[in-house]
Design a protein around this motif. Structure first.
Motif, PDB file in Angstrom:
ATOM      1  N   LEU A 149       1.348  68.770   5.777  1.00  0.00           N
ATOM      2  CA  LEU A 149       1.085  68.272   4.429  1.00  0.00           C
ATOM      3  C   LEU A 149      -0.234  67.492   4.380  1.00  0.00           C
ATOM      4  CD1 LEU A 149       4.657  67.119   3.330  1.00  0.00           C
ATOM      5  CD2 LEU A 149       3.427  69.182   2.623  1.00  0.00           C
ATOM      6  N   ILE A 150      -0.514  66.740   5.417  1.00  0.00           N
ATOM      7  CA  ILE A 150      -1.803  66.038   5.502  1.00  0.00           C
ATOM      8  C   ILE A 150      -2.929  67.064   5.524  1.00  0.00           C
ATOM      9  CG2 ILE A 150      -3.283  64.578   6.935  1.00  0.00           C
ATOM     10  CD1 ILE A 150      -0.655  63.172   7.885  1.00  0.00           C
ATOM     11  N   GLY A 151      -2.766  68.116   6.329  1.00  0.00           N
ATOM     12  CA  GLY A 151      -3.780  69.169   6.389  1.00  0.00           C
ATOM     13  C   GLY A 151      -3.991  69.840   5.047  1.00  0.00           C
ATOM     14  N   ILE A 202      -1.368  63.725  -1.001  1.00  0.00           N
ATOM     15  CA  ILE A 202      -0.238  63.729  -0.060  1.00  0.00           C
ATOM     16  C   ILE A 202       1.060  63.443  -0.810  1.00  0.00           C
ATOM     17  CG2 ILE A 202       0.832  62.495   1.873  1.00  0.00           C
ATOM     18  CD1 ILE A 202      -2.039  62.268   3.065  1.00  0.00           C
ATOM     19  N   TYR A 203       1.056  62.454  -1.682  1.00  0.00           N
ATOM     20  CA  TYR A 203       2.270  62.142  -2.449  1.00  0.00           C
ATOM     21  C   TYR A 203       2.665  63.306  -3.359  1.00  0.00           C
ATOM     22  CZ  TYR A 203       2.625  57.407  -0.696  1.00  0.00           C
ATOM     23  OH  TYR A 203       2.786  56.306   0.129  1.00  0.00           O
ATOM     24  N   GLU A 204       1.686  63.957  -3.939  1.00  0.00           N
ATOM     25  CA  GLU A 204       1.967  65.123  -4.783  1.00  0.00           C
ATOM     26  C   GLU A 204       2.601  66.245  -3.949  1.00  0.00           C
ATOM     27  OE1 GLU A 204      -0.780  68.322  -7.124  1.00  0.00           O
ATOM     28  OE2 GLU A 204      -1.300  66.212  -7.433  1.00  0.00           O
ATOM     29  N   LEU A 205       2.046  66.511  -2.791  1.00  0.00           N
ATOM     30  CA  LEU A 205       2.566  67.566  -1.915  1.00  0.00           C
ATOM     31  C   LEU A 205       3.959  67.218  -1.376  1.00  0.00           C
ATOM     32  CD1 LEU A 205      -0.722  68.431  -0.036  1.00  0.00           C
ATOM     33  CD2 LEU A 205       0.480  69.903  -1.671  1.00  0.00           C
ATOM     34  N   MET A 206       4.182  65.945  -1.069  1.00  0.00           N
ATOM     35  CA  MET A 206       5.507  65.529  -0.606  1.00  0.00           C
ATOM     36  C   MET A 206       6.540  65.753  -1.688  1.00  0.00           C
ATOM     37  SD  MET A 206       5.145  62.164   1.846  1.00  0.00           S
ATOM     38  CE  MET A 206       4.454  61.109   0.593  1.00  0.00           C
ATOM     39  N   ALA A 207       6.192  65.492  -2.939  1.00  0.00           N
ATOM     40  CA  ALA A 207       7.127  65.686  -4.049  1.00  0.00           C
ATOM     41  C   ALA A 207       7.538  67.153  -4.153  1.00  0.00           C
ATOM     42  CB  ALA A 207       6.505  65.211  -5.356  1.00  0.00           C
TER      43      ALA A 207
END
Length: 136
Positions: free
Chosen positions: A51-53, A128-133
């Motif tokens: 997710l960071i990538g 990152i927060y968007e992708l985690m969601a």
């Protein structure tokens, strides 16, 4: 330098930014290697690393992202997530970032600072927060 609290740990922007967007993933619970985590925890760690990538790809538009977990010098689990760019010197492209000269790692002009890198840090954090969601 923490930019996001993730399921497995903390994403942090790298202390040097000669490759803009460089980040590190540190686990919530200190362990010496990925193999010390059970399957669920190690899977979460690797997902968070990806997710960071993905955030780096979306925010920084590098040509690719390199992921590395070593622990040879610093004997605790931490993952490096490096963007790689087309503008890098041609002789550097086929090699790992660790083979860049010490000048790149130590030069104060590349050291993280809020003034120079705060906007990048905020964009990475938000992504990152968007992708985690989406992922969790």
């Amino acid at each position: 330098m923490v930019i996001a609290e993730m399921r497995s740990g903390f994403a942090a922007i790298g202390d040097t930014q000669f490759l803009p967007g460089y980040c590190v993933l540190l686990p919530t619970k200190p362990v010496t290697s990925l193999e010390e985590l059970n399957f669920k925890k190690s899977s979460e760690y690797l997902l968070d690393m990806s997710l960071i990538g993905e955030a780096i790809l979306k925010v920084c538009s590098p040509r690719r992202v390199n992921y590395s977990i070593y622990g040879n010098t610093d004997a605790y689990l931490h993952a490096h997530v490096f963007p790689r760019y087309n503008w890098e010197p041609i002789e550097r492209i086929p090699y790992p970032v660790w083979q860049y000269s010490a000048e790149n790692w130590r030069n104060a002009k590349y050291h993280y600072s809020t003034e120079k890198h705060g906007e990048l840090r905020e964009k990475l954090s938000n992504m990152i927060y968007e992708l985690m969601a989406e992922a969790y």
